[in-house]
Design a protein around this motif. Structure first.
Motif, mmCIF file in Angstrom:
data_model
loop_
_atom_site.group_PDB
_atom_site.id
_atom_site.type_symbol
_atom_site.label_atom_id
_atom_site.label_comp_id
_atom_site.label_asym_id
_atom_site.label_seq_id
_atom_site.Cartn_x
_atom_site.Cartn_y
_atom_site.Cartn_z
ATOM 1 N N ASP A 8 -8.060 -3.347 10.515
ATOM 2 C CA ASP A 8 -6.970 -2.603 9.889
ATOM 3 C C ASP A 8 -6.250 -1.897 11.033
ATOM 4 O OD1 ASP A 8 -8.730 -0.562 10.571
ATOM 5 O OD2 ASP A 8 -8.721 0.372 8.613
ATOM 6 N N VAL A 35 -5.183 -7.990 2.895
ATOM 7 C CA VAL A 35 -4.012 -7.469 2.200
ATOM 8 C C VAL A 35 -4.459 -7.130 0.787
ATOM 9 C CG1 VAL A 35 -1.713 -8.033 1.337
ATOM 10 C CG2 VAL A 35 -2.436 -8.864 3.587
ATOM 11 N N ASP A 39 -2.892 -1.942 -3.430
ATOM 12 C CA ASP A 39 -2.582 -0.802 -2.572
ATOM 13 C C ASP A 39 -1.069 -0.704 -2.395
ATOM 14 O OD1 ASP A 39 -2.814 1.330 -0.812
ATOM 15 O OD2 ASP A 39 -3.114 0.031 0.922
ATOM 16 N N SER A 40 -0.468 0.221 -3.100
ATOM 17 C CA SER A 40 0.978 0.404 -2.980
ATOM 18 C C SER A 40 1.295 1.887 -2.974
ATOM 19 C CB SER A 40 1.717 -0.279 -4.133
ATOM 20 O OG SER A 40 1.422 0.372 -5.352
ATOM 21 N N LEU A 54 3.833 -7.702 -2.311
ATOM 22 C CA LEU A 54 2.807 -8.528 -1.678
ATOM 23 C C LEU A 54 3.376 -9.253 -0.459
ATOM 24 C CD1 LEU A 54 -0.096 -9.533 -1.700
ATOM 25 C CD2 LEU A 54 0.624 -11.358 -3.259
ATOM 26 N N ARG A 56 5.801 -8.238 1.486
ATOM 27 C CA ARG A 56 5.943 -7.232 2.551
ATOM 28 C C ARG A 56 4.588 -6.918 3.182
ATOM 29 N NH1 ARG A 56 10.490 -2.742 0.864
ATOM 30 N NH2 ARG A 56 12.234 -4.202 0.841
ATOM 31 N N GLN A 57 3.559 -6.833 2.357
ATOM 32 C CA GLN A 57 2.222 -6.570 2.893
ATOM 33 C C GLN A 57 1.747 -7.738 3.764
ATOM 34 O OE1 GLN A 57 0.350 -5.829 -0.926
ATOM 35 N NE2 GLN A 57 0.045 -3.675 -0.403
ATOM 36 N N ARG A 58 2.065 -8.953 3.357
ATOM 37 C CA ARG A 58 1.682 -10.128 4.160
ATOM 38 C C ARG A 58 2.424 -10.144 5.490
ATOM 39 N NH1 ARG A 58 0.042 -15.302 0.661
ATOM 40 N NH2 ARG A 58 -0.850 -14.202 -1.084
ATOM 41 N N ALA A 60 3.536 -7.520 7.101
ATOM 42 C CA ALA A 60 2.932 -6.468 7.918
ATOM 43 C C ALA A 60 1.598 -6.948 8.490
ATOM 44 C CB ALA A 60 2.739 -5.195 7.093
ATOM 45 N N ALA A 61 0.837 -7.694 7.698
ATOM 46 C CA ALA A 61 -0.443 -8.234 8.170
ATOM 47 C C ALA A 61 -0.218 -9.209 9.324
ATOM 48 C CB ALA A 61 -1.178 -8.926 7.022
#
Length: 138
Positions: A8, A35, A39-40, A54, A56-58, A60-61
């Motif tokens: 993380d 991810v 979690d938002s 999701l 956007r989270q991907r 960022a990952a």
């Protein structure tokens, strides 16, 4: 030996990556970032919708994993990376069980007392559920 590093974007997470690269330079290493679709931030799902959130989270990952590759190169360490989707401790344990992982390396924030009870510990859940040995780095 095949090591799985759960990353993380935290100092303990980066410490786990450094540990794997310096202590196991000749082993096969896979770095994963989980991810968590649940979690938002406040109102993000309502504002953006779950699919956009999701995505956007991907993204960022993928940025985090690219930074990990850069940091690994500083140690002369090469590894595979993968973004996985799910609640972090469950997703990491499932990945380890499905991919012939011999050891999991994870960072711990070292919370104690009430904050640990309130927030839980991903590292502790991984250690309790993992089918392989777990090294917790602080």
């Amino acid at each position: 030996m095949h090591l799985l590093v759960a990353l993380d974007d935290s100092e303990p997470g980066w410490a786990a990556l450094e540990f794997a690269c310096t202590e196991h330079p000749d082993d096969e290493i896979t770095v994963v970032h989980a991810v968590d679709p649940t979690d938002s931030g406040y109102g993000e799902v309502a504002h953006l919708g779950p699919d956009v959130l999701l995505e956007r989270q991907r993204e960022a990952a993928e940025e985090l994993l690219a930074a990990a590759e850069d940091r690994g190169a500083e140690y002369g360490c090469e590894f595979e990376t993968e973004a996985i989707v799910g609640q972090p401790s469950d997703a990491i344990v499932d990945y380890a069980a499905s991919n012939d992982v011999d050891r999991i390396v994870v960072g711990s924030h070292g919370r104690t007392g009430f904050s640990r009870v309130l927030l839980g510990s991903v590292a502790e859940r991984i250690a309790r559920q993992a089918p392989v040995p777990v090294t917790i780095v602080r």
